[in-house]
Scaffold this motif. Structure first.
Motif, PDB file in Angstrom:
ATOM      1  N   GLY A 190       0.781  -1.230   0.000  1.00 19.41           N
ATOM      2  CA  GLY A 190       0.000   0.000   0.000  1.00 19.41           C
ATOM      3  C   GLY A 190       0.810   1.275   0.000  1.00 19.41           C
ATOM      4  O   GLY A 190       0.243   2.356   0.111  1.00 19.41           O
ATOM      5  N   VAL A 245       1.783   4.016  -1.122  1.00 18.38           N
ATOM      6  CA  VAL A 245       1.536   5.032  -2.136  1.00 18.38           C
ATOM      7  C   VAL A 245       2.270   6.305  -1.737  1.00 18.38           C
ATOM      8  O   VAL A 245       2.417   6.586  -0.554  1.00 18.38           O
ATOM      9  CB  VAL A 245       0.022   5.318  -2.195  1.00 18.38           C
ATOM     10  CG1 VAL A 245      -0.293   6.312  -3.287  1.00 18.38           C
ATOM     11  CG2 VAL A 245      -0.757   4.029  -2.365  1.00 18.38           C
ATOM     12  N   LEU A 252      -6.034   8.167  -0.624  1.00 20.59           N
ATOM     13  CA  LEU A 252      -6.092   6.891  -1.330  1.00 20.59           C
ATOM     14  C   LEU A 252      -7.307   6.878  -2.245  1.00 20.59           C
ATOM     15  O   LEU A 252      -8.386   7.310  -1.855  1.00 20.59           O
ATOM     16  CB  LEU A 252      -6.190   5.739  -0.332  1.00 20.59           C
ATOM     17  CG  LEU A 252      -5.024   5.555   0.630  1.00 20.59           C
ATOM     18  CD1 LEU A 252      -5.286   4.350   1.532  1.00 20.59           C
ATOM     19  CD2 LEU A 252      -3.710   5.379  -0.117  1.00 20.59           C
ATOM     20  N   HIS A 253      -7.134   6.376  -3.443  1.00 22.12           N
ATOM     21  CA  HIS A 253      -8.296   6.197  -4.300  1.00 22.12           C
ATOM     22  C   HIS A 253      -8.618   4.711  -4.420  1.00 22.12           C
ATOM     23  O   HIS A 253      -7.993   3.876  -3.774  1.00 22.12           O
ATOM     24  CB  HIS A 253      -8.111   6.884  -5.656  1.00 22.12           C
ATOM     25  CG  HIS A 253      -6.954   6.369  -6.462  1.00 22.12           C
ATOM     26  ND1 HIS A 253      -6.904   5.086  -6.931  1.00 22.12           N
ATOM     27  CD2 HIS A 253      -5.821   6.975  -6.869  1.00 22.12           C
ATOM     28  CE1 HIS A 253      -5.795   4.918  -7.610  1.00 22.12           C
ATOM     29  NE2 HIS A 253      -5.102   6.034  -7.579  1.00 22.12           N
ATOM     30  N   HIS A 277      -5.843   2.114  -4.972  1.00 15.40           N
ATOM     31  CA  HIS A 277      -5.011   1.804  -3.810  1.00 15.40           C
ATOM     32  C   HIS A 277      -5.727   0.867  -2.847  1.00 15.40           C
ATOM     33  O   HIS A 277      -5.092   0.083  -2.151  1.00 15.40           O
ATOM     34  CB  HIS A 277      -4.632   3.089  -3.065  1.00 15.40           C
ATOM     35  CG  HIS A 277      -3.953   4.103  -3.930  1.00 15.40           C
ATOM     36  ND1 HIS A 277      -4.277   5.438  -3.900  1.00 15.40           N
ATOM     37  CD2 HIS A 277      -2.989   3.967  -4.866  1.00 15.40           C
ATOM     38  CE1 HIS A 277      -3.520   6.085  -4.778  1.00 15.40           C
ATOM     39  NE2 HIS A 277      -2.734   5.210  -5.373  1.00 15.40           N
ATOM     40  N   TYR A 324       4.364   0.224   5.927  1.00 17.77           N
ATOM     41  CA  TYR A 324       4.053   1.200   4.882  1.00 17.77           C
ATOM     42  C   TYR A 324       5.294   2.045   4.705  1.00 17.77           C
ATOM     43  O   TYR A 324       5.781   2.651   5.656  1.00 17.77           O
ATOM     44  CB  TYR A 324       2.874   2.069   5.325  1.00 17.77           C
ATOM     45  CG  TYR A 324       2.277   2.960   4.250  1.00 17.77           C
ATOM     46  CD1 TYR A 324       0.980   2.731   3.778  1.00 17.77           C
ATOM     47  CD2 TYR A 324       2.973   4.050   3.734  1.00 17.77           C
ATOM     48  CE1 TYR A 324       0.417   3.559   2.824  1.00 17.77           C
ATOM     49  CE2 TYR A 324       2.417   4.874   2.770  1.00 17.77           C
ATOM     50  CZ  TYR A 324       1.140   4.629   2.314  1.00 17.77           C
ATOM     51  OH  TYR A 324       0.564   5.438   1.363  1.00 17.77           O
ATOM     52  N   ILE A 379      -4.385   8.800   5.481  1.00 17.68           N
ATOM     53  CA  ILE A 379      -4.301   7.451   4.916  1.00 17.68           C
ATOM     54  C   ILE A 379      -4.504   6.412   6.016  1.00 17.68           C
ATOM     55  O   ILE A 379      -5.221   5.423   5.849  1.00 17.68           O
ATOM     56  CB  ILE A 379      -2.936   7.251   4.221  1.00 17.68           C
ATOM     57  CG1 ILE A 379      -2.877   8.083   2.934  1.00 17.68           C
ATOM     58  CG2 ILE A 379      -2.689   5.773   3.914  1.00 17.68           C
ATOM     59  CD1 ILE A 379      -1.490   8.197   2.330  1.00 17.68           C
ATOM     60  N   THR A 389      -8.067   6.190   6.855  1.00 21.38           N
ATOM     61  CA  THR A 389      -8.827   5.527   5.795  1.00 21.38           C
ATOM     62  C   THR A 389      -8.655   4.017   5.855  1.00 21.38           C
ATOM     63  O   THR A 389      -9.631   3.267   5.811  1.00 21.38           O
ATOM     64  CB  THR A 389      -8.382   6.042   4.406  1.00 21.38           C
ATOM     65  OG1 THR A 389      -8.571   7.451   4.356  1.00 21.38           O
ATOM     66  CG2 THR A 389      -9.187   5.376   3.308  1.00 21.38           C
ATOM     67  N   LYS A 419      -4.386  11.210 -10.178  1.00 26.07           N
ATOM     68  CA  LYS A 419      -4.264  11.768  -8.839  1.00 26.07           C
ATOM     69  C   LYS A 419      -3.876  13.234  -8.880  1.00 26.07           C
ATOM     70  O   LYS A 419      -4.396  14.044  -8.136  1.00 26.07           O
ATOM     71  CB  LYS A 419      -3.231  10.971  -8.037  1.00 26.07           C
ATOM     72  CG  LYS A 419      -3.149  11.424  -6.600  1.00 26.07           C
ATOM     73  CD  LYS A 419      -2.554  10.397  -5.677  1.00 26.07           C
ATOM     74  CE  LYS A 419      -1.177   9.950  -6.080  1.00 26.07           C
ATOM     75  NZ  LYS A 419      -0.530   9.202  -4.998  1.00 26.07           N
ATOM     76  N   THR A 442     -12.277   8.537  -4.190  1.00 25.74           N
ATOM     77  CA  THR A 442     -11.407   8.120  -3.094  1.00 25.74           C
ATOM     78  C   THR A 442     -11.935   6.839  -2.471  1.00 25.74           C
ATOM     79  O   THR A 442     -13.109   6.494  -2.575  1.00 25.74           O
ATOM     80  CB  THR A 442     -11.327   9.188  -2.005  1.00 25.74           C
ATOM     81  OG1 THR A 442     -12.634   9.349  -1.430  1.00 25.74           O
ATOM     82  CG2 THR A 442     -10.846  10.513  -2.570  1.00 25.74           C
TER      83      THR A 442
END
Length: 546
Positions: free
Chosen positions: A125, A127, A133-134, A137, A162, A235, A238, A370, A377
RNA sequence: GCCCCGCUAGCUCAGUGGAUAGAGCAUCUGUCUUCUAAACAGAGGGUCUGAGGUUCGAAUCCUCAGCGGGGCACCA
């Protein structure tokens, strides 16, 4: 404590099979006998084409070999009986063994000791922390998380990480975009234009006193770190919504502060893997035909690849992981050979660096970008369809398949969503158990499972027998998508079992006879534990009522 | 041009070289006065993109071709 069951009945059958093969006089290399699930009911539960395979080795008639195998095989605990059928040996799980299995199923059934405490890291993950995050991801984080859960379930010691980019070109552009917004300007060419960048600039104005008075050279690194930290917070929030957990958020700048990339470069220089050209420093392994890659740019700035060299040292050497698994989106596939050859050049076994690629998630409406700030998202997706459906939906697909995300359909998903089917089976069982304890407050502690005689009862137990196989295969192949398919199959057997009581009330779980009720309850309990365990591995909740 | 992924039922997808290729959704037909019908029983629906090859056996492995997606940076 979770009881550890070492392997399932398939392993027992396989052992018995190998034993019988040796007794036929086959020594040395035994070909893969392909013990697998039988596809047709009349072939039993498992089948092997051992007779056909061995015919070549033994130079004998497959049917004769098969017949002798079937006679010789004795599966431990009488779990299954073997019968010859053409060139195949079929195995049928015995009713007695199935009944016995029911009582042995405890919470956490299917756990195994494949890992034997091997320390490994799963990095997923990761990113660029330059935006929320969309939905693309979302696939990586749920896939990575379920892989971790599987590995933990099978006895591995897993660290979930991460990797936070903070010193690369993208994050610098991000910092520069925040700087521009702070001064009411449009982001620079190639910068980040999303609304959230304006918000970040306003927050920075409040939190970083006097930041707007600094020159860009001084302000950008401060704004960048500030914005990155804000994005990491977001993130983190989320992924928590979809039950994804990390042990470590490892910042790129920490690598440079501890001198790891510098160290890696030094070593590669000494081992002759680096060369100067056009003012830049390049990595190339003379023994492969990969293209050379820039490590230090002509302007003196290191590339992300330099950081990654240090990151390899951090994990394989400084932190001493036996194995590192990375989960990447498929658009990074071109980077795989480079990382492998870098690992080898630094003296690590490249096979210990396992890279899992998953295909993209596309929106039917159009492409995501992005930097343009136009994307759906992950948060929006969770808002609309719920965490359980999000996880189930992602995990249902093999990593190799591109997901064409039809948002309209996802939003309107209700009864047609398979997650409800599985959860409903769990809730039904919980409800039945509650009803039983009301009607029969003083049931015997031990169940007499010999009272379970109907096919719809034994078929639930049969399905339970397959669960360790699914765990084993999913782990070996690092393919969690096998789990939802299993969950569906088990839920089907549960619903059938339940429905037998709708058709005829004497087949209900809760009946007048306390002994019979107790026996069926034991089956409910076993199935419920297994459903719960499987749903847990997916990060999906197992509701008691719906 | 080179590399990666995909192509299986109307749609979305499963399918460690094995026997008769499966599921969900959609369509159609039945089943609730019942421990939860978000369920169950059943029906229809297939040239596994195409052509060669390997094998006792191929949706699965190999080669070629087609179509779709992704990648080939001193971005990540």
């Amino acid at each position: 404590m979770t009881p550890v069951v070492s392997g399932g009945v398939r392993d027992s059958i396989n052992e018995a099979l190998l034993d019988a093969v040796r007794r036929l006089g086959v020594d040395g290399d035994i070909p893969d006998l392909e013990l697998g699930r039988a596809k047709v009911a009349e072939h039993g539960d498992y089948a092997t084409s051992a007779g056909l395979k061995l015919a070549r080795v033994l130079h004998q008639d497959p049917k004769a070999i098969t017949a002798r195998l079937a006679e010789t095989i004795h599966v431990a605990e009488g779990a299954a009986i073997a019968e010859a059928s053409g060139g195949y040996v079929n195995f049928r799980l015995t009713d007695a063994w199935l009944r016995g299995l029911i009582g042995r199923v405890q919470p956490g059934y299917g756990a195994q000791d494949i890992g034997r405490g091997v320390r490994l890291q799963v990095e997923f993950g990761s990113v660029n922390p330059t935006g929320p995050l969309h939905i693309g991801h979302g696939r990586g984080v749920t896939l990575g998380d379920s892989i971790c859960r599987l590995l933990e379930f099978t006895g591995h010691s897993v660290q979930r990480e991460y990797y936070v980019n903070s010193d690369n070109t993208q994050t610098r552009r991000f910092g520069a975009s925040v700087y521009a917004r702070l001064h009411g300007l449009e982001p620079p060419e190639g910068g980040y234009t999303g609304e959230y960048v304006i918000e970040l600039a306003e927050m920075a104005r409040r939190d970083l006193a006097g930041i707007e008075n600094l020159a860009e050279e001084e302000a950008e690194p401060k704004l960048r770190m500030y914005a990155i930290n804000k994005m990491v917070e977001r993130i983190r929030a989320t992924v928590a919504r979809v039950n994804v957990r990390y042990d470590e958020w490892y910042y790129e700048n920490r690598l440079w502060e501890s001198g790891l990339p510098q160290e890696a470069i030094q070593r590669l220089r000494e081992s002759g893997h680096l060369k100067e050209r056009d003012g830049a420093l390049w990595f190339g392994d003379p023994s492969d035909d990969e293209e050379d890659r820039v490590v230090i740019r002509a302007n003196g700035q290191p590339t992300y690849f330099a950081s990654d060299l240090g990151y390899l040292l951090s994990r394989f050497e400084q932190r001493g992981y036996n194995r590192v698994i990375e989960v990447w989106a498929a658009d990074h596939h071109g980077y795989v050979p480079r990382m492998k050859s870098a690992a080898a050049a630094l003296g690590f076994d490249p096979s210990k660096l396992v890279i899992i690629l998953h295909q993209m998630v596309n929106l039917k409406e159009g492409k995501m970008s992005k930097r343009a700030g136009r994307f759906v998202t992950l948060d929006e997706l969770i808002d609309r369809v719920g965490s359980d459906a999000v996880r189930y939906f992602y995990l249902l697909r093999s990593p190799d398949t591109t997901i064409e995300f039809d948002l309209e359909l996802a939003v309107t998903q209700g009864n047609e969503n398979p997650v409800y089917y599985a959860q409903y089976a769990h809730a039904r069982l919980a409800n039945v158990e509650a009803t039983a304890s009301q009607r029969h407050p003083h049931l015997a502690e031990k169940a007499d499972v010999s009272l379970l005689v109907h096919p719809w009862e034994l078929d639930v137990a049969r399905q339970l027998a397959f669960w360790p196989d699914v765990v084993e295969d999913s782990t070996a192949l690092l393919e969690p998508h096998r789990i939802p398919y299993y969950v569906h199959d088990l839920a089907t057997e549960v619903h059938r079992f339940y429905h037998a009581g709708n058709a005829q009330s004497e087949h209900r779980v809760v009946v007048d006879d306390p002994a019979l009720t107790r026996a069926r309850l034991e089956l409910c309990r076993a199935a419920r534990h297994t459903l719960k365990t499987a749903l847990d591995l997916m990060g999906v909740s197992a509701p008691e009522r719906m």
